[in-house]
Design a protein around this motif. Structure first.
Motif, short mmCIF file in Angstrom:
data_model
loop_
_atom_site.label_atom_id
_atom_site.label_comp_id
_atom_site.label_asym_id
_atom_site.label_seq_id
_atom_site.Cartn_x
_atom_site.Cartn_y
_atom_site.Cartn_z
N ASP A 134 0.87 -1.18 0.00
CA ASP A 134 0.00 0.00 0.00
C ASP A 134 0.91 1.24 0.00
O ASP A 134 1.46 1.62 1.04
N LEU A 135 1.05 1.86 -1.16
CA LEU A 135 1.96 3.00 -1.26
C LEU A 135 1.52 4.18 -0.39
O LEU A 135 2.35 4.94 0.11
N SER A 136 0.22 4.33 -0.18
CA SER A 136 -0.27 5.45 0.62
C SER A 136 0.10 5.31 2.10
O SER A 136 -0.01 6.28 2.86
N SER A 137 0.54 4.13 2.50
CA SER A 137 0.89 3.90 3.90
C SER A 137 2.34 4.28 4.21
O SER A 137 2.79 4.14 5.35
N TYR A 138 3.07 4.79 3.24
CA TYR A 138 4.49 5.09 3.41
C TYR A 138 4.74 6.04 4.57
O TYR A 138 4.07 7.05 4.74
N ARG A 139 5.69 5.68 5.39
CA ARG A 139 6.21 6.54 6.45
C ARG A 139 7.59 6.02 6.81
O ARG A 139 8.04 5.00 6.29
#
Length: 492
Positions: A94-99
């Motif tokens: 899930d690219l939007s979960s990047y941190r």
């Protein structure tokens, strides 16, 4: 792996952005959520990560075939078992979960969702369960926000204990972390573990200063790890703290809740502190709640769909004057379905030690305007601005899986909307006791065994809302828990 420019818009991140985003890194950490809400994952080389970022990668399905102690279930379940060889499932990035993980030298981190090998939604993957619940409402043009503007969705209480030193050798450096706590508990009773602070003092301005580096370290790490805390304070109880997370979209909030627990556990261990998210760690003291706030909004306008434009001067029950018809249907769905989904909101043997009378814990199917002892607290005008209208579901403990809890709340509410359910239970009045003579609501299950039997029954609301495959799997995991408890010999 040092600090990076984090100006990238996370939700707009594409696979083409990854080489530049990770150009100074050598590894990437990935993790998914198991059925108990634990994060399971690993670090992989940057080369490997870039090669699988779009296609996903194989992840052993055994994490859905064993419990939180890695013991395989007594009754093997459909997803992962000896017959299918504990096959691989697909882990989708899930690219939007990047941190980045601030306490691990800012190593890049991504969440994954687990899929069937052919890419279909995996019945028991908690992130996928929530995705499916959201999809039903999104198809109607409705989006689930966290409690409206300026309000939180997830709130967690937890106890803290001071980790003992586990080395007696004069030449060996003594560990003082959560592993040391586990070693201590092998030979000592849990009551012998010292609390971080003693006595009862909720909302203390002094006590957090006793462990100031830890206290502010948690707060700052959560900001850096994108699971921001809105409010952070002591709660009533020895070494008890509570955090309210900043509001956001429901899928994002579930991720934040899981990552908040991870942050607290990892950061605390570094300070020689062990946090405990059990529902009831100590007898004769309050338990740990995991309250969830929820409202629905219009995807186009952002307006709160639970509030009426004009006050209803003749509502079916007092307290609903400002609640929309859709909000009433949603609430009715929650109330009708709650007894059938108790293993989701009270998933362990210990959960039911919290859900007892006389401890401000909800024990019946009940609701009330600003009633903090009811199962569902309605927050609506005149107690709050119209945009803040929401429901606080107060049954879940801190031991719950946030993805499953939020998916279940949404699914029950959607069922109420679909069936246009009417409110049938009067509210608890101010001063009325939960479980008292004036409480007309059904008593909730008193044990995990009782709760699981109702959850898995042939015609249960849980099956209607969450699907047979998920219910069969989750019920099997709870039956495993019950059997372990039945076989345990305690010092009682």
């Amino acid at each position: 792996m040092g600090n990076r420019d984090e100006s990238q818009h996370f939700h707009e991140l594409t696979h083409a952005d990854l080489p530049e985003l990770l150009k100074h890194d050598v590894g990437v950490k990935v993790a998914g959520v198991d059925i108990d809400g634990q994060l399971r994952g690993k670090i992989m080389s940057k080369k490997k990560f870039l090669s699988i970022a779009k296609s996903g990668f194989g992840f052993c399905s055994v994490i859905f075939g064993w419990d939180m102690h890695d013991q395989t279930y007594f009754r093997e379940l459909k997803i992962s078992n000896a017959e299918n060889g504990y096959r691989d499932m697909l882990a989708e990035i899930d690219l939007s979960s990047y941190r980045r993980i601030p306490w691990e030298n800012n190593v890049p981190f991504f969440l994954v969702s687990f899929r069937e090998p052919d890419g279909q939604s995996l019945s028991a993957c908690p992130r996928s369960v929530l995705e499916r619940a959201c999809a039903k409402l999104e198809a109607k043009g409705v989006g689930a926000l966290a409690g409206g503007a300026y309000l939180t969705l997830a709130e967690y209480e937890f106890y803290t204990f001071r980790a003992p030193r586990n080395s007696t050798s004069p030449t060996e450096a003594a560990e003082r972390n959560s592993s040391a706590t586990a070693t201590f508990l092998r030979d000592h009773a849990p009551k012998d573990l010292p609390s971080l602070e003693e006595g009862m003092f909720g909302y203390s301005i002094t006590r957090p200063v006793h462990n100031q580096d830890w206290y502010y370290g948690i707060f700052n790490a959560c900001t850096q790890f994108r699971c921001d805390i809105e409010g952070w304070h002591t709660e009533s109880g020895p070494g008890v703290y509570e955090a309210a997370l900043e509001y956001g979209g429901i899928k994002e909030m579930a991720d934040k809740a899981a990552l908040f627990k991870l942050t607290v556990k990892n950061m605390s261990s570094k300070f020689g502190i062990t946090p405990c998210f059990m529902a009831k760690p100590r007898e004769n003291l309050p338990g740990n709640s995991g309250h969830m706030h929820i409202s629905l909004c219009d995807k186009k306008t952002g307006s709160n769909l639970f509030v009426r434009e004009n006050e209803d001067t003749d509502p079916p029950f007092e307290g609903l004057e400002h609640v929309s018809d859709l909000g009433r249907h949603f609430l009715a769905g929650l109330l009708e379905g709650l007894p059938d989904v108790m293993p989701i909101v009270a998933p362990t043997i210990n959960s039911y030690k919290r859900l007892v009378e006389n401890f401000w814990a909800p024990v019946t199917v009940s609701w009330g305007l600003e009633h903090r002892a009811a199962s569902i607290r309605l927050i609506a005008p005149p107690s709050c601005p119209p945009k803040g209208t929401r429901f606080e579901v107060r049954v879940p403990g801190a031991d719950t899986n946030p993805h499953l809890v939020l998916a279940t709340i949404l699914a029950l509410g959607y069922r109420g909307i679909e069936k246009k359910m009417a409110m049938s239970i009067p509210p608890l009045g101010k001063g009325q006791e939960v479980g008292g003579k004036l409480d007309k609501g059904e008593r909730l299950a008193k044990s995990l065994k009782e709760a699981t039997a109702r959850f898995s029954a042939k015609e249960s609301v849980a099956r209607e809302c969450l699907g047979d495959d998920f219910v069969d799997h989750f019920a099997g995991t709870r039956e495993h828990e019950v059997r372990l408890w039945d076989e345990a010999v305690t010092d009682w």
